[in-house]
Design an enzyme around this catalytic site. Structure first.
Site, mmCIF file in Angstrom:
data_model
loop_
_atom_site.group_PDB
_atom_site.id
_atom_site.type_symbol
_atom_site.label_atom_id
_atom_site.label_comp_id
_atom_site.label_asym_id
_atom_site.label_seq_id
_atom_site.Cartn_x
_atom_site.Cartn_y
_atom_site.Cartn_z
ATOM 1 N N GLU A 72 -2.876 -15.312 2.363
ATOM 2 C CA GLU A 72 -1.619 -15.380 3.096
ATOM 3 C C GLU A 72 -1.238 -16.836 3.349
ATOM 4 O OE1 GLU A 72 -0.098 -12.538 4.203
ATOM 5 O OE2 GLU A 72 -1.695 -11.178 3.573
ATOM 6 N N GLY B 153 -5.244 -4.716 -2.990
ATOM 7 C CA GLY B 153 -4.192 -4.439 -3.960
ATOM 8 C C GLY B 153 -3.627 -3.053 -3.726
ATOM 9 N N LYS C 47 -7.656 -1.256 9.183
ATOM 10 C CA LYS C 47 -8.988 -1.585 9.711
ATOM 11 C C LYS C 47 -8.924 -2.247 11.084
ATOM 12 C CE LYS C 47 -7.802 -4.693 6.298
ATOM 13 N NZ LYS C 47 -7.296 -4.436 4.956
ATOM 14 N N VAL D 27 0.828 -1.210 0.000
ATOM 15 C CA VAL D 27 0.000 0.000 0.000
ATOM 16 C C VAL D 27 0.863 1.261 0.000
ATOM 17 C CG1 VAL D 27 -1.791 1.287 1.218
ATOM 18 C CG2 VAL D 27 -1.914 -1.211 1.107
ATOM 19 N N GLU E 189 -10.791 5.930 4.387
ATOM 20 C CA GLU E 189 -11.529 5.330 3.265
ATOM 21 C C GLU E 189 -10.918 4.001 2.847
ATOM 22 O OE1 GLU E 189 -14.162 4.474 1.243
ATOM 23 O OE2 GLU E 189 -14.540 6.608 1.173
ATOM 24 N N LYS F 223 -13.834 -4.764 9.209
ATOM 25 C CA LYS F 223 -14.424 -3.808 8.263
ATOM 26 C C LYS F 223 -15.893 -3.559 8.583
ATOM 27 C CE LYS F 223 -11.202 -5.303 4.652
ATOM 28 N NZ LYS F 223 -11.012 -6.349 3.622
ATOM 29 N N GLY G 242 -1.270 -15.378 -4.572
ATOM 30 C CA GLY G 242 -1.044 -14.227 -3.699
ATOM 31 C C GLY G 242 -2.330 -13.603 -3.181
#
EC number: 1.1.1.3
Lengths: 436, 436
Positions: B192, B304, B107, B16, B131, B207, B189
């Site tokens: 995990e 992603g 989160k 990220v 967001e 979430k 991928g």
């Protein structure tokens, strides 16, 4: 944030105006908990002030003169739900001049005169909220202007007219003719007595104009939209499209193409596996493609008093939060800073590339397919799918096909030659195909 | 709006963090045109500062000490992309204390400690953007907090874990077993090495905690979420569900029910005709029901680097617009004003009502169906659909059924009796059914 109550004046008490009134009353507590202050409707204007309505007007001043409301000193925010160009335009101009921010659901006005209205609002340090102008209750303006603000957006496509989507869905699911489906839509109140504005694609074009501007940062340019309605779509085309694995939807498409920005509204074959193809009935949906996020889609009710009011009130909440502040801290009207909004070259219609669907009525004789495909091959057009079915009884045969992606100009050259073939009967149907 | 450049510091250079860096660089012009000023990454922190990465670090100071970045005097906004509770929590606290607004995709941290962090931010007159914490690039936080601000929201349901949706989609489309589909997801991928956090439903529960709070205006209450993962879903259940006209999806559901607020994550049968049922693969989707707008849905990439970065940058754009201003003009963290956020009673699990799917392995002998349905009838449970197929070879038979809507408690009483029947073999599968 000093004023504990913001007074709202609603211009017009039609379906949307009444919806806003009802929503601000019914959800008053919920809204106040969000905003931190009350939004109170103090005035409404209505042509026939005494008419009985499905809304509670107690404690609200009802004016028959809209201009009196637009200039009312003790109204903080104006909601315009009259629709149409005049007098909505003059009323909004006056409200802005008197220092009142405006919320409107008026797509026609914004698509055709929004550039001037937004410039005036900016000059007055005010905002115009217009979430309700596109796709009713679906927060698509907010998604594009703010939620995807990190992206370079290169395409969006939307089912943005519920009337057309209802008609096409009925034709699809019941095998109805266009005329029958339209008549049903009129009976149910989904289509106007004069349905031209919807079925001709003009309403969708207004909405597309707005979406394209906020996606690409270009001035509103309604004149640049090429518009084709759904009148010529037949039950047969819908049925053949299904055989090919497609649905037919009226789409508004804005795209950065090789030849410039494409702005177009037309009935479109889209693969039935896409989520957009599955948005049926009066629902609306918009799919946006950004260079970071990929494709994001939204769907929901695109019309109706309550759904549209939902969007109007969302704008009121935004305005209430920033009320009295510097408008430069707010989201710019067209998503980009006014000085950064840039005119973009519009792709000429002939240069727009897509796959095409073609259906022809042909005499039932040998050599038809061979001649047809030869002409396409001469124009370097590949056939991706083709269907010819046995004619029933004494009828002519139909041939339908889907081409590779080519410029409209090249396809039309080939089509002109095809039309001249002796075995081709009158009704050639030509539709665009979009793959996502 | 005086500062022409805002300096951004990114904590963590994982997927990220790198995505944010790349996006702010690649779309710099587009973003500046929207915001009216530059967002410039001045510092990043990374545990191994010298490691080669798929991003351009020229002109950026790379620190190995995250705390040094969080306290860096010349950084205006902190982006936290480290994940996990510690040290992310301490870093955000320090950044806020030093007067820096924060954007995070974390989160777990927000679901478990968000109430304290948001209170600290408010005290400091700062915002925390999050967001990216739910559904990756889909602007669902913005849609709920702002786009639907005029509504009383009574339900939301979402496919909010891409790993689970990928696995269930593979099981559905390829008939794979859970174990095989999980192994494939790991190879690609999408899962995990230790997949517990995703497939156990805990990520979705984090979430859902966030979504429920902003929808209902209640404090974050992760402990109140009842969580069931997808480990026990079999290819057979997916196939039988299909026969009944349903798909199985892992849903996070927040609902105002008769017994209080329901917060639950579980594999769920949903009618295949709903758009939510058609959201496949790693895509995420959330459907929200408001009392004015009806149902609004969003879908797109839920994970992603680029999609998540899209949401982070949207938050940065919002922060940049309001930078230095009074945070009371900004959207409150939990959508409602802090003083209006109210604890709501949580429905006890037994009181939660839904239809149920039940599959039983039974001995192939007479009277099975009659005994089974008699017990259900004794508990006033109607059977909406039932399927029994001939056993193949020497195997036991399976009976599957879908009940009417009833409280879990009542269904479980009946199920306990059913389990004791002599002809019932071991593996009873019980899943919830949700109709929209």
């Amino acid at each position: 944030m000093n004023k504990p109550v913001l007074k709202v004046g609603i211009l017009g008490l039609g379906t949307v105006g009444q919806g806003v009134l009802r929503l601000l009353k019914n959800n008053a507590e919920e809204i106040e908990r969000r905003v931190g202050r009350k939004l109170q409707v103090s005035h409404v204007s209505a042509r026939s002030a005494g008419k009985a309505r499905d809304c509670d007007l107690s404690g609200i001043e009802v004016l028959s003169d809209a201009m009196q409301l637009a200039t009312q000193a003790d109204v903080d925010i104006i909601v315009e739900t009259i629709g149409g160009i005049s007098p909505a335009r003059e009323l909004i101009e006056v409200a802005l001049t008197r220092g009142k921010p405006v919320v409107t659901a008026n797509k026609a006005l914004l698509a055709e005169h929004g550039n001037e209205l937004f410039a005036l609002a900016r000059k007055q340090n005010l905002s115009i909220g217009f979430e309700a102008a596109v796709a009713g209750g679906i927060p698509v303006i907010k998604a594009i202007r703010e939620g995807l603000a990190g992206n370079r957006i290169d395409k969006l496509a939307g089912i943005i007219n519920g009337t057309c989507n209802y008609i096409l869905t009925q034709m699809q699911s019941k095998g109805q003719s266009f005329a029958d489906a339209l008549a049903d839509a009129q009976k149910l109140g989904y289509a106007e007595a004069d349905p031209t504005f919807d079925i001709g694609g003009f309403d969708a074009a207004h909405k597309l104009t707005i979406l394209a501007s906020i996606a690409f940062g270009m001035p509103l340019n309604f004149a640049a939209v090429s518009v084709e309605g759904i009148q010529s779509v037949t039950a047969q085309d819908i049925e053949i499209a299904k055989v090919f694995g497609y649905r037919i939807k009226l789409l508004g498409i804005a795209k950065r193409g090789a030849g410039g920005v494409e702005l177009r509204v037309h009935p479109t074959l889209i693969p039935e596996s896409t989520l957009l193809a599955k948005v049926d009935g009066v629902l609306n949906s918009v799919v946006i493609r950004g260079n970071a996020v990929g494709e994001v889609g939204l769907y929901g009710r695109g019309a109706g008093g309550d759904a549209t009011a939902s969007a109007v009130v969302a704008d009121l909440v935004d305005l209430a939060r920033g009320f009295g502040g510097d408008v430069r801290h707010a989201v710019p009207a067209l998503a980009f800073q006014p000085e950064a909004v840039q005119s973009l070259a519009i792709a000429p219609a002939g240069a727009v590339e897509s796959a095409f669907y073609l259906r022809l009525k042909v005499a039932d004789e040998p050599g038809v397919l061979s001649r047809l495909t030869a002409i396409l091959a001469e124009h370097q057009i590949s056939v991706e799918a083709i269907l010819q079915r046995e004619p029933s009884g004494h009828e002519d045969a139909h041939v339908a096909l889907i081409t590779s992606v080519i410029a409209q100009q090249r396809f039309d050259h080939a089509l002109n030659e095809i039309r001249k073939l002796p075995f081709v009967r009158s009704d050639a149907a030509r539709l665009r195909v979009e793959k996502f």
